[in-house]
Scaffold this active site. Structure first.
Site, short mmCIF file in Angstrom:
data_model
loop_
_atom_site.label_atom_id
_atom_site.label_comp_id
_atom_site.label_asym_id
_atom_site.label_seq_id
_atom_site.Cartn_x
_atom_site.Cartn_y
_atom_site.Cartn_z
N GLY A 118 0.98 -1.37 0.05
CA GLY A 118 0.02 -0.02 -0.04
C GLY A 118 0.90 1.15 -0.08
N ARG A 119 0.17 2.37 -0.46
CA ARG A 119 1.07 3.38 -0.59
C ARG A 119 0.20 4.69 -0.16
NH1 ARG A 119 5.70 5.29 -2.64
NH2 ARG A 119 6.54 3.38 -3.18
N HIS A 126 0.24 9.33 1.06
CA HIS A 126 0.77 10.52 0.59
C HIS A 126 2.20 10.63 0.89
CE1 HIS A 126 -2.88 12.01 -0.59
NE2 HIS A 126 -3.48 11.86 0.50
N ASP A 181 -10.03 10.99 9.48
CA ASP A 181 -9.99 10.36 7.97
C ASP A 181 -10.51 9.19 7.88
OD1 ASP A 181 -9.21 10.72 5.32
OD2 ASP A 181 -7.30 9.94 5.64
#
Length: 573
Positions: free
Chosen positions: A127-128, A130, A248
């Protein structure tokens, strides 16, 4: 800021908004006008034109959940705000002055262990985000030896401002303090070297909630949606009690531990989380566009903003589309501020009234009328779901504090209103009362509040200074409360006002107040009761609160008294 586990990102779409392309019009659904004969507080006027945008790119598909589709990239002002926060503004890039200039000579030492490569062997990227990426890894040493874990890698080269460094430090601190809840990703340890910070966590192999929604054709049956919402609300209630707001919440930030259909759900990514006291408001704009609450765009918010995001998730789970949608980020924000969710189109008419009420009470633009996480767990829609444990609710502490500081007249009015509560509302209050540990005679003292909170206290509660707030409440001088008076003290007038049955509650309460608590009262006495200094404007306004026929409090005055007043209220009149 990275995921514990997710699908690798192979490419990033650069689908910028088409110049001159108009946003779709907001939903035509309008709220029916009320015949209620008094002013009902509404959310703040829109500040859209001056509201900078969100500093986190969402990755939810288009309005109808049929297939994954890369969203438009943020508008320039959103990219600029995000870059500004982390000190990566290019010379030719427009930016929003935030007062956070990149600093020279930043201390990027966190005090974490520097033995990461000795303890773990990094695997493939999963996963990536910001400012970091997440890899799988295998433990080589220690108590986790041989176990697969997730490692969030945050390059120090990305930390070019003091704010960026503090974000990482706070994320680790929050994860370390809160870990242990069954619906929160397990934190193991944090490491660093000259190049990176490594956050070692539980590896969740079941994928994102978003992917599970898509695999089910875009929505969940009600019963399955309940199972998801109970888990989300449980972990969020836990965070809020500790004074932590996630900021978030979205389907991408909830992972299943396994591929099994009954797998537990885990909240992840606390990179944007922060501490907040019950009587404080945050003002920095962060989050993801489709899930951002109106008050965040107004730069004044607390834990209620998370509840709005949960309302958006619930809406998506039940009908497969977003409640607020537009082709551009600016259009999304305009819809969040102005439009009303559509509950008229399929499948809403076929869903239960309790399900619709549940979502509506989370998606109220006035944050004061929104359910808390503990209240949402007590909502009739979830009442039949098994294994629900209702946690302590910090709103009770705020309301009791306000009650104690109120005039005797307002306490009497609140007592009348409490007598109109329904069985589910009383069940929630009974649960909260029981958690405070009443004595054998059925009374609680204010010291009980501090004792009850300390049972659930973590280090996060100390950092958020929630304990200071609770200590202040428990130190107030007041007699003991039985359950009846507790109901009067812990009732939220604003939340009741957000219900369709509000007028019925208010009328019935006024009838009870007329019998037991109403009496002739002079304007001077009323002003004194309310703690207002005598002045001509105050007296002019208060004349409407009193019936001329007998000098008793009018219905208008009763309702305004329920809400509580201050001298500031009259300065605006």
């Amino acid at each position: 800021m990275g995921l514990c586990h997710g699908k690798p990102i192979e490419h990033q779409a650069k689908n910028l908004p088409v110049p001159g392309e108009a946003d779709p019009p907001p939903s035509s659904h309008t709220t029916k006008s009320s015949n209620f004969p008094f002013y009902s507080p509404s959310p703040l006027p829109s500040l859209f034109k001056t509201s900078p945008a969100i500093s986190s790119v969402n990755s939810t598909p288009l309005r109808i959940f049929k297939r994954p589709f890369p969203p438009p990239s943020p508008a320039k002002h959103i990219r600029a705000l995000l870059a500004r926060r982390h000190g990566s503004v290019k010379p030719n890039e427009a930016s929003i002055p935030e007062g956070n200039e990149p600093e020279v000579g930043l201390d990027k030492s966190f005090g974490f262990s520097k033995q990461f490569l000795y303890h773990y062997e990094l695997g493939e990227e999963v996963g990536r985000g910001h400012f970091g990426y997440t890899c799988s890894a295998k433990a080589k040493k220690g108590s986790l030896k041989g176990q697969d874990v997730a490692v969030k890698v945050i390059p120090k080269s990305k930390m070019t401002t003091a704010i960026a460094i503090e974000d990482v430090r706070r994320e680790v601190k929050i994860l370390r303090a809160l870990t242990g809840h069954k619906n929160l990703v397990q934190f193991y340890d944090a490491y660093e070297d000259d190049d990176n910070v490594y956050v070692v966590m539980e590896l969740c192999k079941g994928g994102e909630l978003l992917d599970r929604i898509l695999s089910r054709g875009g929505k969940y049956p009600e019963e399955d949606a309940k199972a998801v919402m109970v888990q989300i609300l449980s972990v969020v209630a836990y965070c809020h009690l500790q004074g932590v707001v996630h900021r978030d919440l979205k389907p991408e930030n909830f992972l299943f531990t396994t591929k099994d259909e009954t797998s537990p759900l885990k909240a992840i990514d606390f990179g944007l989380s922060d501490y907040v006291k019950p009587d404080e408001r945050l003002n920095d704009i962060v989050g993801s566009a489709y899930y951002v609450a109106p008050e965040v765009l107004h730069r004044s918010y607390g834990t209620e903003a998370d509840m709005w995001s949960i309302g958006v998730i619930a809406y998506i789970l039940l009908c497969g589309s977003r409640p607020f949608w537009a082709r551009t980020e600016s259009g999304i924000f305009r819809a969040v501020l102005k439009a009303e969710p559509n509950f008229e189109e399929a499948p809403w008419p076929s869903l239960s009234l309790d399900a619709i009420d549940f979502v509506k009470r989370l998606l109220n633009k006035d944050y004061r009328k929104r359910l808390t996480a503990a209240q949402a767990l007590s909502h009739p829609w979830l009442a039949s779901y098994h294994e629900i444990k209702i946690p302590s609710d910090m709103i009770v502490y705020k309301l009791v504090k306000a009650y104690i500081c109120s005039s005797s007249l307002r306490k009497s009015a609140l007592g009348a209103l409490a007598k109109t509560l329904t069985v589910p509302q009383l069940a929630y209050l009974r649960e909260q009362f029981t958690l405070l540990g009443p004595n054998k005679s059925g009374f609680i003292s204010l010291q009980n509040y501090k004792t009850a909170i300390l049972k659930n206290s973590t280090d996060a509660m100390k950092d958020s200074r929630v304990l200071d707030y609770v200590s202040m409440v428990s130190s107030l001088q007041f007699r003991k409360l039985d359950f009846e008076e507790f109901c009067a003290s812990a009732i939220s007038v604003h939340q009741l006002e957000g219900m369709e049955s509000w007028e019925e509650h208010a009328r019935r309460a006024y009838e009870l107040f007329e019998k037991d608590g109403n009496r002739p009262i002079m304007i001077e006495e009323l002003a004194s009761e309310l703690g207002l200094s005598p002045s001509v404007p105050v007296h002019v306004v208060l004349q409407d609160w009193i019936r001329h026929s007998d000098g008793k409090l009018s219905f208008l005055g009763f309702v305004r008294l329920l809400h509580g007043v201050s001298s500031r209220t009259f300065q605006k009149t």
